[in-house]
Design an enzyme around this catalytic site. Structure first.
Site, PDB file in Angstrom:
ATOM      1  N   GLU A   1      -3.221   0.734  -6.571  1.00  6.98           N
ATOM      2  CA  GLU A   1      -2.136  -0.172  -6.937  1.00  6.98           C
ATOM      3  C   GLU A   1      -1.841   0.019  -8.417  1.00  6.98           C
ATOM      4  O   GLU A   1      -2.730   0.372  -9.199  1.00  6.98           O
ATOM      5  CB  GLU A   1      -2.494  -1.635  -6.666  1.00  6.98           C
TER       6      GLU A   1
ATOM      7  N   CYS B   1       0.864  -1.180   0.000  1.00 11.35           N
ATOM      8  CA  CYS B   1       0.000   0.000   0.000  1.00 11.35           C
ATOM      9  C   CYS B   1       0.890   1.216   0.000  1.00 11.35           C
ATOM     10  O   CYS B   1       1.592   1.488   0.979  1.00 11.35           O
ATOM     11  CB  CYS B   1      -0.927   0.009   1.211  1.00 11.35           C
TER      12      CYS B   1
END
Length: 227
Positions: free
Chosen positions: A105, A2
């Site tokens: 992402e 993340c």
């Protein structure tokens, strides 16, 4: 992993899932947070428990203890955090939650990397497990916090092999309690982790790659990601 996420709603939109007003020591703020591109190395609103009440503090996203000579780390693997030299004290005594609308992402497509925004399919907030160096309320940039990550499962593996450890609201509340020890925290994760089939994802503009961009346009789906 993340490395970017959105934290844009009003505080109450997140807090209402975790505790009523009597269980918080957090001032009401009617303004949306408005951060659509939260990046490491900045201060992030972090939820933790002190004296059996929730507190919200701006805490540096990144962790580098005094003996660490490399750049600050931003993630900790759930598989090893409870036992590693670096993270075990944080796991035992510095558990916290980062609330978010979703996270980004990047997936390699051809010779470019395409960003995707990942959020809960039901539109509810995302509660990401975090660990950090207390006291969070000191407000300086000493050490800071990390987001705990887990192996991606099901379709999320197509985007990235790691993802934030997202907890249900009930598990998130238990995660922040200071009574459970390290083993109990592992049980909270086992019972309360949100599985991949609860998420949806879609391509978004590559403008999210620039941390200066903070517009709500960043989380909107795009029709032609190859362009």
């Amino acid at each position: 992993m993340c490395g970017r996420f959105a934290q844009a709603r009003m505080r109450e939109d997140y807090l209402s899932y975790l505790a009523d007003e009597a269980g918080r020591d957090i001032a009401y703020d009617p303004e949306p947070i408005g951060r659509y591109n939260v990046a490491p190395g900045t201060k992030v609103l972090l939820l933790s428990e002190r004296d059996e009440q929730l507190h919200l503090d701006p805490v540096f996203w990144g962790y580098a203890p005094g003996w660490w000579s490399k750049p600050p780390l931003i993630n900790a693997r759930v598989e090893t955090a409870a036992t590693s030299r670096m993270f075990k004290p944080l796991w035992q005594h510095g558990r916290a939650i980062v609330f978010a609308d979703g996270w980004y992402e990047w997936k390699k497509e051809g010779d470019k990397k395409q960003p995707y925004f990942i959020q809960r399919a039901d539109g509810k907030p995302v509660f990401m497990a975090a660990i950090g160096s207390k006291p969070f309320e000191r407000g300086d940039e000493a050490e800071g916090f990390l987001i705990v990550t887990a192996a991606a499962d099901q379709g999320l593996m197509d985007i990235h092999d790691r993802r934030p450890l997202v907890l249900s609201p009930e598990a998130a509340r238990e995660w922040m309690r200071q009574d459970p020890g390290g083993k109990a925290a592992e049980k909270i994760i086992e019972d309360g982790a949100v599985s991949a089939d609860n998420f949806t994802w879609y391509p978004v503009t590559r403008a999210v790659g620039n941390v200066k961009n903070q517009s709500s346009e960043l989380i909107k789906p795009i029709d032609n990601p190859a362009a």
